[in-house]
Design an enzyme around this catalytic site. Structure first.
Site, PDB file in Angstrom:
ATOM      1  N   ASP A  74       0.818  -1.214   0.000  1.00 11.61           N
ATOM      2  CA  ASP A  74       0.000   0.000   0.000  1.00 11.61           C
ATOM      3  C   ASP A  74       0.853   1.266   0.000  1.00 11.61           C
ATOM      4  O   ASP A  74       1.967   1.290   0.520  1.00 11.61           O
ATOM      5  CB  ASP A  74      -0.873   0.036   1.265  1.00 11.61           C
ATOM      6  CG  ASP A  74      -2.084  -0.872   1.160  1.00 11.61           C
ATOM      7  OD1 ASP A  74      -2.096  -1.751   0.268  1.00 11.61           O
ATOM      8  OD2 ASP A  74      -3.006  -0.709   1.978  1.00 11.61           O
ATOM      9  N   HIS A 125      -5.876   3.072  -4.466  1.00 11.37           N
ATOM     10  CA  HIS A 125      -5.919   3.295  -3.010  1.00 11.37           C
ATOM     11  C   HIS A 125      -6.260   4.763  -2.725  1.00 11.37           C
ATOM     12  O   HIS A 125      -5.722   5.355  -1.796  1.00 11.37           O
ATOM     13  CB  HIS A 125      -4.566   2.891  -2.415  1.00 11.37           C
ATOM     14  CG  HIS A 125      -4.526   2.815  -0.916  1.00 11.37           C
ATOM     15  ND1 HIS A 125      -5.500   2.233  -0.157  1.00 11.37           N
ATOM     16  CD2 HIS A 125      -3.590   3.270  -0.031  1.00 11.37           C
ATOM     17  CE1 HIS A 125      -5.173   2.328   1.132  1.00 11.37           C
ATOM     18  NE2 HIS A 125      -4.026   2.960   1.232  1.00 11.37           N
ATOM     19  N   HIS A 129      -5.516   9.813  -0.225  1.00 11.31           N
ATOM     20  CA  HIS A 129      -5.236   9.052   0.989  1.00 11.31           C
ATOM     21  C   HIS A 129      -5.765   9.693   2.263  1.00 11.31           C
ATOM     22  O   HIS A 129      -5.137   9.676   3.314  1.00 11.31           O
ATOM     23  CB  HIS A 129      -3.743   8.746   1.140  1.00 11.31           C
ATOM     24  CG  HIS A 129      -3.464   7.530   1.984  1.00 11.31           C
ATOM     25  ND1 HIS A 129      -3.160   7.608   3.322  1.00 11.31           N
ATOM     26  CD2 HIS A 129      -3.466   6.210   1.687  1.00 11.31           C
ATOM     27  CE1 HIS A 129      -2.974   6.387   3.798  1.00 11.31           C
ATOM     28  NE2 HIS A 129      -3.161   5.517   2.830  1.00 11.31           N
ATOM     29  N   HIS A 222       3.652  -2.323   3.129  1.00 12.57           N
ATOM     30  CA  HIS A 222       3.585  -0.936   2.660  1.00 12.57           C
ATOM     31  C   HIS A 222       4.913  -0.551   2.008  1.00 12.57           C
ATOM     32  O   HIS A 222       5.973  -0.823   2.576  1.00 12.57           O
ATOM     33  CB  HIS A 222       3.325   0.034   3.808  1.00 12.57           C
ATOM     34  CG  HIS A 222       2.013  -0.163   4.497  1.00 12.57           C
ATOM     35  ND1 HIS A 222       1.811  -1.160   5.414  1.00 12.57           N
ATOM     36  CD2 HIS A 222       0.836   0.498   4.383  1.00 12.57           C
ATOM     37  CE1 HIS A 222       0.559  -1.112   5.852  1.00 12.57           C
ATOM     38  NE2 HIS A 222      -0.057  -0.115   5.238  1.00 12.57           N
TER      39      HIS A 222
HETATM   40 ZN   LIG Z   1      -2.853   3.466   2.905  1.00 15.16          ZN
END
Ligand SMILES: [Zn+2]
Length: 282
Positions: A74, A125, A129, A222
């Site tokens: 991510d 995503h 954010h 991540h």
């Molecule tokens: Zn995130």
């Protein structure tokens, strides 16, 4: 945050609790926090009739014993971590799925192109954010669509998959995902399922990833640092350290998964191989 602190931040007395009986929760397996900060006081409801069809939400999939999982990353791309992650995945020749922040796609398109060239899947995503729990419905809709478009502009198509920020699934998230044709990906294995592992505890993080391994898992790593990758205040030091720890653990986690006989595939492959003819509840 204890309950009283939550209520205070949400601007509610105890009499107001019933009115927000469904504060936006986080739906990730192992992260069933009862409530989260609700600055915007936006409803989690889904208005019937506003959208036709449906949306599938996946934490993992039942593989009937097949040892297969999907690695996901991510918040990239970032100059701090993404190239290193791609190098590691290349070394072990395992594909992954990258849930990209649109703002970072625009800033670092070459890294996204490399993901595609290396055979990885790219996914949405959001563009900015922010958690859907603190954004207006219009802003949630806009950031999901803009995130999909930022990827489409680079690779030709809007991505199939969307992962909500912090796993915050709201009514607007579901509606927008359905309208845009996204499937929703959450996760079933993470660095810190109990929220008790120190950000720099590499051995602990590695053990969490390995002990939680299961067939059909969606594993979250991540390669980014949330909004702090592009905010004027600069990178969040704690997040940088936490991500450094994850990436340091990654090679041994992959080796452990391979030693257990697991295959690693993109999230589309994981779901499509094992979910034919059934929906996310199957
Ligand atoms: Zn995130």
């Amino acid at each position: 945050m204890d309950r009283r602190t939550f209520l205070r931040r949400a601007g509610l007395g105890s009499a107001g609790v019933a009115a927000v009986a469904a504060p936006v929760g986080t739906y990730a397996l192992g992260h069933h926090v009862g409530s989260t900060q609700l600055d915007g006081n936006y409803s989690a409801s889904v208005k019937a009739g506003m959208t036709r069809g449906g949306v599938n939400v996946w934490w993992s999939v039942d593989t009937d014993g097949d040892k297969v999982l999907a690695l996901t990353f991510d918040d990239g791309p970032t100059k701090q971590f993404t190239a290193e992650v791609l190098d590691i995945l290349g070394r072990y020749e395992v594909p992954a799925t990258f849930f990209l922040i649109g703002e970072m796609v625009v800033r670092l398109p070459d890294l996204v192109q490399r993901m595609v060239d290396d055979g990885h899947e790219v996914a949405n995503h959001t563009y900015d954010h922010f958690s859907a729990a603190i954004q207006s419905p219009a802003d949630v809709r806009a950031t999901i669509e803009r995130g999909a478009d930022a990827i489409a502009e680079l690779v030709g198509d809007r991505p199939r998959w969307f992962r909500p920020v912090k796993g915050h699934v709201t009514g607007t998230v579901l509606t927008a995902a359905a309208e845009l044709g996204h499937d929703l990906a959450l996760w079933s294995v993470s660095r810190d399922p109990g929220n008790g592992t120190a950000v720099d505890d590499m051995a602990g993080v590695r053990a969490n990833y390995i002990e939680a391994l299961h067939e059909g898992a969606v594993v979250i790593f991540h390669d980014g640092i949330g909004r702090s990758a592009f905010e004027a205040t600069g990178p969040d030091d704690d997040l940088v350290l936490a991500r450094r720890t994850e990436i340091d653990a990654l090679p041994e986690v992959i080796e452990a998964y391979l030693a257990e006989g697991y295959r690693m595939v993109s999230i589309s492959e994981l779901i499509d191989e094992h979910a034919a003819g059934r929906d996310a509840t199957g």
